[in-house]
Write an enzyme that holds these catalytic residues in place. Structure first.
Site, PDB file in Angstrom:
ATOM      1  N   ARG A  91     -10.717   4.091  -7.170  1.00 35.65           N
ATOM      2  CA  ARG A  91     -10.009   3.118  -6.337  1.00 35.65           C
ATOM      3  C   ARG A  91     -10.992   2.001  -6.016  1.00 35.65           C
ATOM      4  O   ARG A  91     -12.158   2.046  -6.397  1.00 35.65           O
ATOM      5  CB  ARG A  91      -9.363   3.756  -5.096  1.00 35.65           C
ATOM      6  N   ALA A 113     -10.817  -2.457  -5.841  1.00 37.75           N
ATOM      7  CA  ALA A 113     -10.283  -3.436  -6.800  1.00 37.75           C
ATOM      8  C   ALA A 113     -11.083  -3.537  -8.111  1.00 37.75           C
ATOM      9  O   ALA A 113     -10.512  -3.406  -9.202  1.00 37.75           O
ATOM     10  CB  ALA A 113     -10.161  -4.791  -6.111  1.00 37.75           C
ATOM     11  N   ARG A 126      -0.884   0.561  -9.719  1.00 36.83           N
ATOM     12  CA  ARG A 126      -1.039   0.126  -8.325  1.00 36.83           C
ATOM     13  C   ARG A 126      -0.738  -1.380  -8.261  1.00 36.83           C
ATOM     14  O   ARG A 126      -1.155  -2.124  -9.142  1.00 36.83           O
ATOM     15  CB  ARG A 126      -2.464   0.408  -7.792  1.00 36.83           C
ATOM     16  N   GLN A 160     -11.259   5.964   3.804  1.00 38.47           N
ATOM     17  CA  GLN A 160     -12.284   5.542   2.822  1.00 38.47           C
ATOM     18  C   GLN A 160     -13.605   5.194   3.502  1.00 38.47           C
ATOM     19  O   GLN A 160     -14.660   5.320   2.891  1.00 38.47           O
ATOM     20  CB  GLN A 160     -11.785   4.322   2.034  1.00 38.47           C
ATOM     21  N   ASP A 199      -8.776  -7.091  -2.139  1.00 37.40           N
ATOM     22  CA  ASP A 199      -8.068  -6.680  -3.365  1.00 37.40           C
ATOM     23  C   ASP A 199      -7.405  -7.848  -4.064  1.00 37.40           C
ATOM     24  O   ASP A 199      -7.061  -7.761  -5.247  1.00 37.40           O
ATOM     25  CB  ASP A 199      -7.021  -5.625  -3.029  1.00 37.40           C
ATOM     26  N   ASN A 225      -6.606  -7.205   1.994  1.00 35.84           N
ATOM     27  CA  ASN A 225      -7.533  -6.054   1.924  1.00 35.84           C
ATOM     28  C   ASN A 225      -6.885  -4.869   2.635  1.00 35.84           C
ATOM     29  O   ASN A 225      -5.754  -4.962   3.137  1.00 35.84           O
ATOM     30  CB  ASN A 225      -8.882  -6.427   2.562  1.00 35.84           C
TER      31      ASN A 225
END
Ligand code: MRU
Length: 361
Positions: A53, A55, A90, A200, A241, A251
């Site tokens: 994960r 970007a 995604r 995260q 992202d 983001n």
């Protein structure tokens, strides 16, 4: 960066020259597990289920996923199918589409017999370019950290989500300046937003910083504003992202609230990104950027290490309570102090970005 002293990247071509190695990030911080992607479906699954994960890493994995797809079918139809399967994994990080478009542009003109080798070559180049860009982001961001440094006092940096090396091929974006500062001997301390629902920050950013021996403190997502009001944050740096051509920044959910708090407290709020994260086709981030909605179970449940050392998942909401899980938000350019790119730091605006990327004029 290093894991237990061994230089490690998040994605690599395995010795057989075919399969692709990744770190299964769903297992961190409790277990360091790597796994092998052997075909298109493995790559698509790794992205959609977030084994990989962030970007830039999503883009790199998609590039290698296309290679794996072409191994099974290098025809025009095979290329188109692999492109579509990967693009659907995604929706928010534009690096995914950027990498797939780049690969398709390189591979479409070639004959079937040449495509697989060319694809691996190009995917490798995309990975190397990411590493190079992130190193430059680190150096460019280091100047901003030095600018707020006062004497010997540690610079307190707040970050959200994970935009470290695990989110890219290496170095990361928002954490690249942090790593550069640490290596340069600039004293720093990082406030790590836990970043619910998937944590995260608590699980990945904290792990990265601990591995590098960088002072840090994990905080709940709601603590940042309070810390800012009390002078405990000198600088915020996050990743993104997708950044629009006008400097709006999308983001991880919660970034916007940190930007608001930073704005209210006069604290610089910077966003770090490599060129492929800019979506030059979009101007109005709020209206145009697709925001991923993820499964409600990410909100209703939480996982962690039990006293007996097992990773367990428990429910935190009452049975039957509805949940919502928007995974990203948009911070308007007016709240962003500047964009840290591989080409330098610029205002979060169309003119600012065009100053660094003049060919887009
Ligand atoms: O849902 P994730 O974990 O893929 O979201 C990651 C982020 O929001 C990062 O901040 C962003 O990708 C920048 S990564 C260098």
């Amino acid at each position: 960066m290093k894991v237990e002293g061994k230089p490690t990247r998040t994605i690599w071509l395995e010795e057989n020259g075919e399969s692709v190695g990744i770190i299964d990030q769903t297992q961190l911080p409790h277990r360091f597990v790597t796994c092998s992607l052997k075909n298109l479906q493995d790559a698509a699954h790794a992205i959609s289920e977030m084994l990989v994960r962030g970007a830039p890493l999503i883009g790199a994995t998609a590039a290698y996923g296309l290679c794996l797809g072409l191994r099974d079918d290098a025809s025009d139809q095979g290329l188109a199918t692999a492109y579509e399967v990967l693009l659907a994994t995604r929706p928010t990080a534009v690096n995914l589409r950027w990498a797939l478009d780049d690969m398709r542009t390189h591979l479409s003109p070639l004959g079937e017999g040449e495509r697989v080798a060319a694809a691996y070559l190009r995917a490798g180049e995309i990975c190397e370019a990411d590493v190079k860009a992130n190193r430059a982001i680190g150096e460019n961001g280091l100047a901003l950290i030095r600018a707020v440094q006062e004497g010997d006092k540690p610079v307190n940096i707040l970050t959200h989500c994970n935009a470290g090396w695990l989110a890219a091929v290496d170095w990361g974006t928002a954490l690249a300046p942090v790593f550069a500062a640490h290596k340069a001997g600039v004293p720093i301390h990082v406030w790590v937003d836990e970043t619910r629902p998937r944590n995260q920050g608590a699980s990945l950013t904290a792990w990265e910083l601990r591995e590098e021996g960088i002072p840090h403190t994990v905080i709940v997502d709601n603590a940042g504003g309070h810390l800012m009001q009390h002078g405990k944050v000198d600088l915020c740096i996050t990743g993104t992202d997708r950044t629009t051509a006008s400097g709006d920044v999308c983001n991880k959910i919660g970034t916007y609230l940190k930007a608001l708090a930073a704005f209210d407290n006069g604290i610089p709020f910077y966003v770090a990104l490599p060129g492929p994260t800019i979506d030059w086709t979009m101007v109005d981030g709020l209206a145009e950027i697709p925001i991923e909605e993820r499964e409600g179970t990410e909100v209703s449940h939480i996982s962690g290490l039990s006293a007996s050392g097992e990773v367990v998942r428990v429910q935190v909401t009452p049975e039957g309570s509805p949940v919502a899980n928007p995974a990203f938000d948009v911070t308007p350019a007016r709240l962003v102090s500047g964009l840290i790119t591989e080409r330098g730091v610029c205002p979060a605006s169309r003119e600012g970005l065009l100053g660094l990327y003049p060919s887009r004029r």
